[in-house]
Design an enzyme around this catalytic site. Structure first.
Site, short mmCIF file in Angstrom:
data_model
loop_
_atom_site.label_atom_id
_atom_site.label_comp_id
_atom_site.label_asym_id
_atom_site.label_seq_id
_atom_site.Cartn_x
_atom_site.Cartn_y
_atom_site.Cartn_z
N LYS A 1 3.18 11.13 7.77
CA LYS A 1 2.36 10.70 9.25
C LYS A 1 3.15 11.40 10.19
O LYS A 1 2.72 12.38 10.51
CB LYS A 1 2.54 9.26 9.18
CG LYS A 1 1.74 8.72 7.99
CD LYS A 1 0.79 7.62 8.37
CE LYS A 1 0.32 6.66 7.37
NZ LYS A 1 -1.00 5.84 7.58
N TYR B 1 0.78 -1.14 0.14
CA TYR B 1 0.00 0.00 -0.03
C TYR B 1 0.83 1.22 -0.04
O TYR B 1 1.93 1.28 0.82
CB TYR B 1 -0.85 0.04 1.30
CG TYR B 1 -1.97 1.30 1.39
CD1 TYR B 1 -2.96 1.17 0.46
CD2 TYR B 1 -1.50 2.18 2.33
CE1 TYR B 1 -3.78 2.30 0.40
CE2 TYR B 1 -2.59 3.30 2.29
CZ TYR B 1 -3.55 3.28 1.26
OH TYR B 1 -4.57 4.35 1.32
N ASP C 1 9.36 4.35 0.21
CA ASP C 1 8.19 4.94 0.84
C ASP C 1 8.31 4.86 2.43
O ASP C 1 8.16 3.67 2.94
CB ASP C 1 7.17 4.31 0.36
CG ASP C 1 5.89 5.13 0.87
OD1 ASP C 1 5.86 5.76 1.59
OD2 ASP C 1 4.85 4.73 0.19
N1 PMP Z 1 2.56 5.13 1.82
C1 PMP Z 1 2.32 4.37 2.80
C2 PMP Z 1 3.41 3.25 3.06
C3 PMP Z 1 1.34 4.27 3.67
O1 PMP Z 1 1.19 3.39 4.59
C4 PMP Z 1 0.34 5.42 3.40
C5 PMP Z 1 -0.66 5.40 4.38
N2 PMP Z 1 -1.31 4.59 5.36
C6 PMP Z 1 0.44 6.29 2.46
C7 PMP Z 1 1.66 5.90 1.58
C8 PMP Z 1 -0.46 7.43 2.03
O2 PMP Z 1 -0.37 8.30 3.00
P1 PMP Z 1 -1.70 9.05 3.23
O3 PMP Z 1 -2.79 8.40 3.99
O4 PMP Z 1 -1.35 10.23 4.03
O5 PMP Z 1 -2.19 9.66 1.88
#
Ligand code: PMP
Length: 439
Positions: free
Chosen positions: A271, A142, A244
């Site tokens: 985050k 994800y 990421d």
């Molecule tokens: N990348 C990863 C690894 C994530 O876990 C998430 C969200 N949980 C995102 C991107 C997307 O972030 P956001 O919810 O702030 O759009």
């Protein structure tokens, strides 16, 4: 369902104005979600007066729990000075400097409002920098909801395709075929198959997007061998390596990349670095980040964002990051190890096949006992997914909030007795599963 529940009444009301009563799929719970009222430290109070120990921390974002005094006062001060301007502010420079100082792969950064946007901008940067169209990403991982980044996410096993060359499956109905055609899906931790896919697509691949501890892939770390291969082969083939760290920035002051020993070309973050406010960032080597530079005319990748780098997120984020010294990371690691060990003991004591994976303050529960190394190993059967949802409900009813699919993220306000309470509650919840023969 309890007719006197305020959460249930709110959900009934929400269903009229929000589809399914929901505006965020990740917090959906059947028959109705528990609505939050307020939180302090590692505890959150729901609208019915129940007190929960918060083990999800807004999906890993709140590393200091709720309403931390230093973060709250940084935010309050900024709110009194104005929350957003059509001008840059000094606050964005301070947070950029801190991240560049701490994270090996970060020389420069552009702030966004979410991790989704950060990943989207990283993929666009990789295409612009290399002049190539395709992106490679790990099966099942994800990365937010940009079409390319969500390819192959949670596809049903019937659509997985070959293990050594997973199918590129759209996540949302209606995704154009052009999207899936431009995504190469990689089998996690299978170095040989991944290297073959990278070489076969080398001429058209702009970047490899990888989370080093991918939550939806089972929260199993990328192996040292896999990372060595990825760094070597992407460098050789002129493909950008994009790590990421939207979640994994919470694993160490230099992120998972410092902990696992790989330096990417681009890094996405989010985050925890917003101090509880919306945030994201696309970052990396200065020569790659130059695709965003407007100083010589229209940049290769124009990037704006009305609330990007808003000073409330920036000052709260800076306060949150400054609180994360080595002692804070050491405590999070110690608590993570205690909890993983305690949860594994709870599985052993109750005779339920299961295990806790993860690193540092990130933990994931699985209702399967075999060693997990890949997405397909870790993917729960429908029975296991149902049993996990039931386990989650038993935990919630006993005052422990986690993600319904078994994710736990710790926070710095937690004390040893809080970890002990989570373990004790897990014992009770697993005993219910055993008594009722849920598995
Ligand atoms: N990348 C990863 C690894 C994530 O876990 C998430 C969200 N949980 C995102 C991107 C997307 O972030 P956001 O919810 O702030 O759009």
């Amino acid at each position: 369902p309890d007719p006197s529940s305020r959460s249930q009444a709110l959900h009934t009301r929400a269903k009229r104005s929000l589809p399914g009563g929901n505006t965020r799929t990740t917090v959906y719970l059947s028959p109705y979600p528990v609505y939050a009222a307020h939180g302090a430290g590692c505890r959150v109070h729901d609208v019915d007066g129940n007190v929960l120990i918060d083990c999800i921390n807004n999906f890993t974002a709140l590393i200091h729990g709720h309403a931390h005094p230093a973060l709250a006062s940084a935010a309050h001060r900024q709110i009194d000075l104005g929350t957003a301007f059509g001008m840059p502010t000094e606050s964005e420079i301070a947070l950029a400097e801190l991240l560049a100082e701490r994270v090996p792969g970060i020389e420069q950064i552009r702030f966004t409002n979410s991790g989704t946007e950060a990943v989207m901008m990283a993929l666009k940067a990789a295409r612009a920098y290399t002049g190539r169209p395709k992106i490679a990403k790990v099966e099942g991982a994800y990365h937010g909801s940009y079409d390319y980044a969500e390819t192959s996410l949670d596809a049903s096993p019937a659509n997985w395709g070959e293990a050594a060359a997973p199918a590129s499956v759209a996540h949302s109905l209606g995704t154009p075929q052009g999207v899936t055609a431009d995504v190469v899906v990689l089998p996690f931790n299978d170095s040989k198959a991944t290297e073959a896919l990278l070489r076969a697509n080398a001429a058209s691949l702009a970047g490899v997007l990888i989370d080093l501890l991918p939550n939806r892939v089972g929260l199993i770390p990328a192996s040292a061998e896999y990372l060595e291969m990825l760094r070597r082969v992407t460098t050789e083939l002129g493909i950008l390596l994009i790590v990421d760290e939207v979640i994994t920035l919470r694993l160490a002051s230099g992120g998972a990349q410092s902990r696992l020993g790989v330096t990417p070309d681009l890094t996405t973050v989010g985050k925890i670095m917003g101090g509880g406010f919306p945030v994201g960032g696309v970052a990396g080597r200065a020569d790659v980040m130059a695709v965003f530079d407007p100083s010589a005319g229209r940049p290769a990748v124009p990037h704006g964002g009305t609330f990007s780098a808003n000073p409330v997120s920036m000052v709260s984020g800076l306060a949150a990051m400054q609180l994360l010294d080595e002692a804070a990371y050491a405590q999070l690691d110690r608590h993570g190890d205690m909890l993983r060990q305690g949860l594994n003991q709870a599985f052993a004591d109750t005779g339920i096949a299961g295990q806790a994976t993860g690193l540092g303050s990130l933990i994931k529960l699985h209702l399967k006992a075999d060693k997990l190394t890949s997405y397909r190993d870790a993917y729960p059967s429908p029975e296991q997914a149902r049993a996990m949802a039931r386990f989650n409900r038993e935990m919630l009813n006993r005052g422990v909030l986690m993600a319904s699919y078994g994710l736990i993220a710790l926070s710095t306000p937690m004390q040893d007795q809080d970890i002990a309470q989570i373990i004790e509650t897990a014992h009770e919840a697993l005993n219910v599963l055993r008594r009722e023969e849920v598995l």
